[in-house]
Design a protein around this motif. Structure first.
Motif, PDB file in Angstrom:
ATOM      1  N   PRO A  99      27.844 -13.063   5.342  1.00 52.52           N
ATOM      2  CA  PRO A  99      26.875 -12.833   4.264  1.00 52.52           C
ATOM      3  C   PRO A  99      25.482 -13.148   5.049  1.00 52.52           C
ATOM      4  O   PRO A  99      24.590 -12.300   4.680  1.00 52.52           O
ATOM      5  CB  PRO A  99      27.150 -14.130   3.689  1.00 52.52           C
ATOM      6  N   PHE A 100      25.342 -13.980   5.981  1.00 51.04           N
ATOM      7  CA  PHE A 100      23.902 -13.805   6.553  1.00 51.04           C
ATOM      8  C   PHE A 100      23.532 -12.979   7.173  1.00 51.04           C
ATOM      9  O   PHE A 100      22.396 -12.388   7.234  1.00 51.04           O
ATOM     10  CB  PHE A 100      23.943 -15.308   7.692  1.00 51.04           C
ATOM     11  N   VAL A 101      24.496 -12.220   8.073  1.00 51.50           N
ATOM     12  CA  VAL A 101      24.170 -11.152   8.750  1.00 51.50           C
ATOM     13  C   VAL A 101      23.872  -9.918   7.925  1.00 51.50           C
ATOM     14  O   VAL A 101      22.817  -9.091   8.187  1.00 51.50           O
ATOM     15  CB  VAL A 101      25.478 -10.667   9.633  1.00 51.50           C
ATOM     16  N   PHE A 102      24.657  -9.729   6.910  1.00 47.12           N
ATOM     17  CA  PHE A 102      24.339  -8.485   5.881  1.00 47.12           C
ATOM     18  C   PHE A 102      22.769  -8.990   5.297  1.00 47.12           C
ATOM     19  O   PHE A 102      22.072  -7.790   5.035  1.00 47.12           O
ATOM     20  CB  PHE A 102      25.130  -8.522   4.929  1.00 47.12           C
ATOM     21  N   THR A 103      22.581 -10.051   4.775  1.00 45.48           N
ATOM     22  CA  THR A 103      21.083 -10.437   4.445  1.00 45.48           C
ATOM     23  C   THR A 103      20.238 -10.025   5.655  1.00 45.48           C
ATOM     24  O   THR A 103      18.988  -9.594   5.090  1.00 45.48           O
ATOM     25  CB  THR A 103      21.286 -12.045   4.184  1.00 45.48           C
ATOM     26  N   CYS A 104      20.434 -10.466   6.656  1.00 44.49           N
ATOM     27  CA  CYS A 104      19.442  -9.836   7.685  1.00 44.49           C
ATOM     28  C   CYS A 104      19.408  -8.425   7.886  1.00 44.49           C
ATOM     29  O   CYS A 104      17.906  -7.749   7.867  1.00 44.49           O
ATOM     30  CB  CYS A 104      19.944 -10.259   9.355  1.00 44.49           C
ATOM     31  N   PHE A 105      20.143  -7.778   7.693  1.00 47.04           N
ATOM     32  CA  PHE A 105      19.877  -6.135   8.013  1.00 47.04           C
ATOM     33  C   PHE A 105      19.434  -5.709   6.540  1.00 47.04           C
ATOM     34  O   PHE A 105      18.521  -4.758   6.645  1.00 47.04           O
ATOM     35  CB  PHE A 105      21.390  -5.584   8.082  1.00 47.04           C
ATOM     36  N   ALA A 106      19.748  -6.366   5.365  1.00 46.58           N
ATOM     37  CA  ALA A 106      19.059  -5.885   4.117  1.00 46.58           C
ATOM     38  C   ALA A 106      17.556  -6.395   4.115  1.00 46.58           C
ATOM     39  O   ALA A 106      16.828  -5.516   3.598  1.00 46.58           O
ATOM     40  CB  ALA A 106      19.589  -6.902   2.946  1.00 46.58           C
ATOM     41  N   TYR A 107      17.280  -7.340   4.694  1.00 40.90           N
ATOM     42  CA  TYR A 107      15.652  -7.540   4.795  1.00 40.90           C
ATOM     43  C   TYR A 107      15.071  -6.635   5.849  1.00 40.90           C
ATOM     44  O   TYR A 107      13.953  -6.243   5.738  1.00 40.90           O
ATOM     45  CB  TYR A 107      15.684  -9.263   5.432  1.00 40.90           C
ATOM     46  N   PHE A 108      15.796  -6.311   6.958  1.00 43.23           N
ATOM     47  CA  PHE A 108      15.507  -5.304   7.986  1.00 43.23           C
ATOM     48  C   PHE A 108      14.874  -4.106   7.233  1.00 43.23           C
ATOM     49  O   PHE A 108      13.923  -3.555   7.261  1.00 43.23           O
ATOM     50  CB  PHE A 108      16.523  -4.798   8.834  1.00 43.23           C
ATOM     51  N   SER A 109      15.771  -3.545   6.143  1.00 41.00           N
ATOM     52  CA  SER A 109      15.705  -2.313   5.581  1.00 41.00           C
ATOM     53  C   SER A 109      14.481  -2.480   4.455  1.00 41.00           C
ATOM     54  O   SER A 109      13.628  -1.393   4.397  1.00 41.00           O
ATOM     55  CB  SER A 109      16.950  -1.768   4.721  1.00 41.00           C
ATOM     56  N   LEU A 110      14.569  -3.496   3.750  1.00 40.26           N
ATOM     57  CA  LEU A 110      13.411  -3.880   2.834  1.00 40.26           C
ATOM     58  C   LEU A 110      11.928  -3.747   3.582  1.00 40.26           C
ATOM     59  O   LEU A 110      11.168  -3.235   2.911  1.00 40.26           O
ATOM     60  CB  LEU A 110      13.741  -5.019   2.010  1.00 40.26           C
ATOM     61  N   VAL A 111      11.873  -4.487   4.742  1.00 32.43           N
ATOM     62  CA  VAL A 111      10.446  -4.466   5.211  1.00 32.43           C
ATOM     63  C   VAL A 111      10.154  -3.123   5.878  1.00 32.43           C
ATOM     64  O   VAL A 111       8.961  -2.932   5.871  1.00 32.43           O
ATOM     65  CB  VAL A 111      10.578  -5.858   6.174  1.00 32.43           C
ATOM     66  N   ALA A 112      11.068  -2.466   6.423  1.00 35.00           N
ATOM     67  CA  ALA A 112      10.677  -1.182   6.856  1.00 35.00           C
ATOM     68  C   ALA A 112      10.307  -0.380   5.751  1.00 35.00           C
ATOM     69  O   ALA A 112       9.245   0.496   6.012  1.00 35.00           O
ATOM     70  CB  ALA A 112      12.039  -0.507   7.359  1.00 35.00           C
ATOM     71  N   SER A 113      10.507  -0.564   4.557  1.00 34.30           N
ATOM     72  CA  SER A 113       9.936   0.372   3.486  1.00 34.30           C
ATOM     73  C   SER A 113       8.586  -0.246   3.211  1.00 34.30           C
ATOM     74  O   SER A 113       7.471   0.350   3.075  1.00 34.30           O
ATOM     75  CB  SER A 113      10.783   0.335   2.410  1.00 34.30           C
ATOM     76  N   LEU A 114       8.461  -1.660   3.015  1.00 30.25           N
ATOM     77  CA  LEU A 114       7.277  -2.227   2.438  1.00 30.25           C
ATOM     78  C   LEU A 114       6.154  -1.905   3.624  1.00 30.25           C
ATOM     79  O   LEU A 114       4.806  -1.772   3.230  1.00 30.25           O
ATOM     80  CB  LEU A 114       7.609  -3.558   2.036  1.00 30.25           C
ATOM     81  N   SER A 115       6.603  -2.110   4.859  1.00 30.41           N
ATOM     82  CA  SER A 115       5.486  -1.915   6.088  1.00 30.41           C
ATOM     83  C   SER A 115       4.935  -0.488   6.157  1.00 30.41           C
ATOM     84  O   SER A 115       3.757  -0.436   6.508  1.00 30.41           O
ATOM     85  CB  SER A 115       5.989  -2.214   7.286  1.00 30.41           C
ATOM     86  N   THR A 116       5.985   0.391   5.583  1.00 30.43           N
ATOM     87  CA  THR A 116       5.315   1.707   5.435  1.00 30.43           C
ATOM     88  C   THR A 116       4.294   1.907   4.425  1.00 30.43           C
ATOM     89  O   THR A 116       3.089   2.309   4.622  1.00 30.43           O
ATOM     90  CB  THR A 116       6.479   2.925   5.189  1.00 30.43           C
ATOM     91  N   LEU A 117       4.613   1.221   3.211  1.00 33.97           N
ATOM     92  CA  LEU A 117       3.346   1.177   2.209  1.00 33.97           C
ATOM     93  C   LEU A 117       2.217   0.539   2.680  1.00 33.97           C
ATOM     94  O   LEU A 117       1.154   0.867   2.221  1.00 33.97           O
ATOM     95  CB  LEU A 117       4.059   0.269   0.859  1.00 33.97           C
ATOM     96  N   GLY A 118       2.361  -0.691   3.313  1.00 30.84           N
ATOM     97  CA  GLY A 118       1.116  -1.531   3.778  1.00 30.84           C
ATOM     98  C   GLY A 118       0.343  -0.764   4.758  1.00 30.84           C
ATOM     99  O   GLY A 118      -0.794  -0.908   4.641  1.00 30.84           O
ATOM    100  N   THR A 119       1.129   0.024   5.671  1.00 30.15           N
ATOM    101  CA  THR A 119       0.138   0.673   6.740  1.00 30.15           C
ATOM    102  C   THR A 119      -0.162   2.088   6.257  1.00 30.15           C
ATOM    103  O   THR A 119      -1.250   2.438   6.721  1.00 30.15           O
ATOM    104  CB  THR A 119       0.922   0.704   8.082  1.00 30.15           C
ATOM    105  N   TRP A 120       0.637   2.799   5.496  1.00 27.77           N
ATOM    106  CA  TRP A 120       0.232   4.347   5.327  1.00 27.77           C
ATOM    107  C   TRP A 120       0.025   4.601   4.052  1.00 27.77           C
ATOM    108  O   TRP A 120      -0.630   5.861   3.830  1.00 27.77           O
ATOM    109  CB  TRP A 120       1.644   4.948   5.633  1.00 27.77           C
ATOM    110  N   SER A 121       0.083   3.702   2.993  1.00 25.83           N
ATOM    111  CA  SER A 121      -0.597   4.091   1.652  1.00 25.83           C
ATOM    112  C   SER A 121      -1.825   4.756   1.555  1.00 25.83           C
ATOM    113  O   SER A 121      -1.966   5.765   0.880  1.00 25.83           O
ATOM    114  CB  SER A 121      -0.449   3.043   0.751  1.00 25.83           C
ATOM    115  N   PRO A 122      -2.886   4.264   2.333  1.00 21.56           N
ATOM    116  CA  PRO A 122      -4.182   4.799   2.053  1.00 21.56           C
ATOM    117  C   PRO A 122      -4.066   6.164   2.732  1.00 21.56           C
ATOM    118  O   PRO A 122      -4.975   7.354   1.916  1.00 21.56           O
ATOM    119  CB  PRO A 122      -5.161   4.008   2.973  1.00 21.56           C
TER     120      PRO A 122
END
Length: 460
Positions: free
Chosen positions: A270-293
């Protein structure tokens, strides 16, 4: 320094076997507990929220600076993406050490140190004269800021009981879309109004002006943030004791813990899957934060930087509305996986809509959905790790999960810069966003189901 002298909370101070055994039952005085939780929300969340707003403004302003900074410094989109990657790489390497040092020195001192140094580092970005200067500035900023978010999330676990933590996380993390909503038009206005003033570019003024509140807030943290319930002057002794007893009763295991840091509690599915889930989530959010403008600039070609800033504020407003509603529903129902999956799938549909070139209205709606869904998923995800980790394992465990998210941010900026230069549009970025959000939904739902199965097996 004596570890018992500098602690995150009264729970940290009471590591004895006797306290661990005596505090397994929930707090008897529910009135005192409820009042303690209300006061914790009222006294802690506004300051932490303000700090995170500035933290995220100091991230998204890099994307706004690129509108004019890249041409001024001769920086290509790939080099701009690499600069973003270097920030997150430095953040990643210093994340776990920073979280462990926060526990050692106390939240008040360490969070204040983080904010003051990152404010100065962000301000120094105005001194860059080319790609290498930009790289150095982003690395220094990553080192300075490392540990802030996981440190605050760890800090909240020693103040807010699990049943209320989804709402607390949401109130803290609303700072991200709030920073987008406030910082986007502010950054656009500074770029437009300050360009050429005293011989400096608008993007240089932006880094200077937006760093000053961060430094001021760092000094306020040093003065006002308590290290734990036992030091909160706004709690009565009965309220403090009730809160500490309730938090102590939420331990994951019935075993008496030692103060030795171990990675053993982290080595489960469960912990390892949570780590990979957060990896994917932040990959998307960091795209929004950096590239949205830059994405909005392409969607509405020819718009002024001020109009781009105003348009970029809309997705943040949508996230501000959605986050507390979804997290509140998750808390009331005490259900996490389905709420997370709904938010993640909404974000995935939003990313798909951004790929529909020729329909700028649909693309903007897509960006709004991608932002609102992605940010609404995050506070729900962060309610899950404390239920997997004992108190002693939390500093390391939360830092490890956060570091996995930073790895997603390391990959995202460079990958999107290369995709944009290779394809000539942000369509590939949208499809990559779809992949990240579908993946995070599947992984986190799986993690929760596995954890529930393990609990049933242990109970049997």
């Amino acid at each position: 320094m004596n570890n018992n002298k500098n602690t995150l909370s009264g729970v940290h101070q009471m590591d004895s076997a006797s306290y661990a055994q005596e505090s397994r039952a929930p707090a008897e005085d529910r009135t005192a507990l409820d009042e303690a939780v209300k006061r914790s929300f009222r006294h802690l969340l506004p300051l932490l929220f303000a700090c995170y707003v500035m933290a995220y403004i100091d991230r998204i302003n890099f994307g706004f600076a690129a509108i004019t900074m890249n041409s001024d410094l001769g920086v290509t989109l790939t080099q701009f993406g690499l600069a973003g990657t270097l920030f997150y790489a430095a953040y990643f390497f210093f994340e776990i050490p920073s979280n462990l040092l926060l526990e050692r020195f106390g939240a008040r001192r360490w969070i204040a140190r983080i904010m003051i140094t990152w404010g100065l580092a962000s301000m120094a970005t105005c001194l860059a004269t080319g790609p290498w200067g930009l790289y150095i500035a982003r690395v220094v900023l990553g080192i300075a800021e490392a540990g802030f978010v996981p440190g605050v999330l760890l800090y909240l676990t020693f103040w807010i009981p699990a049943a209320k933590r989804g709402r607390a996380n949401a109130l803290f993390m609303i700072a991200q879309p709030m920073a987008i909503m406030l910082g986007s038009p502010l950054s656009g206005a500074i770029l437009a109004a300050m360009d050429g003033y005293l011989g400096m570019k608008g993007w240089q003024w932006m880094f200077i002006i937006e760093a000053i509140p961060t430094i001021i807030l760092g000094l306020m943290v040093l003065k006002y943030l308590p290290d734990g319930p036992h030091k909160a002057r706004w709690l009565t002794p009965a309220q403090s004791n009730a809160l500490m007893a309730e938090l102590a009763s939420e331990q994951v295991t019935g075993k008496v813990e030692t103060s030795r840091v171990s990675i053993k509690p982290l080595l489960n599915a469960p912990f390892v899957f949570t780590c990979f889930a957060y990896f994917s989530l932040v990959a998307s959010l960091s795209t929004l934060g950096t590239w949205s403008p830059l994405i909005i600039k392409e969607i509405f070609s020819g718009s002024s930087v001020l109009n781009i800033g105003l348009a970029a504020a809309i997705p943040g407003l949508a996230a501000i509305i959605m986050m507390p509603l979804l997290s509140g529903s998750s808390d009331r129902r005490q259900e996490r996986a389905l709420h997370f999956a709904l938010a993640a799938i909404l974000s995935a549909f939003g990313w798909f809509a951004t790929t529909q070139i020729g329909n700028p209205t649909l693309q903007l709606i897509g960006l709004i959905a991608a932002t609102a869904g992605g940010f609404s998923a995050m506070p729900i995800l962060w309610t899950i790790p404390p239920t997997m980790l004992s108190r002693i394992a939390r500093p390391m465990g939360i830092a490890v999960i956060s570091s996995c998210g930073i790895l997603g941010s390391v990959i995202s900026p460079t990958a999107n810069g290369m995709l944009r230069e290779a394809t000539g549009s942000y369509v590939a970025t949208g499809w990559l966003g779809v992949f990240w959000m579908v993946t995070t939904a599947v992984l986190l739902v799986t993690a929760v189901k596995l954890q529930q199965s393990m609990k049933k097996s242990n109970a049997g």
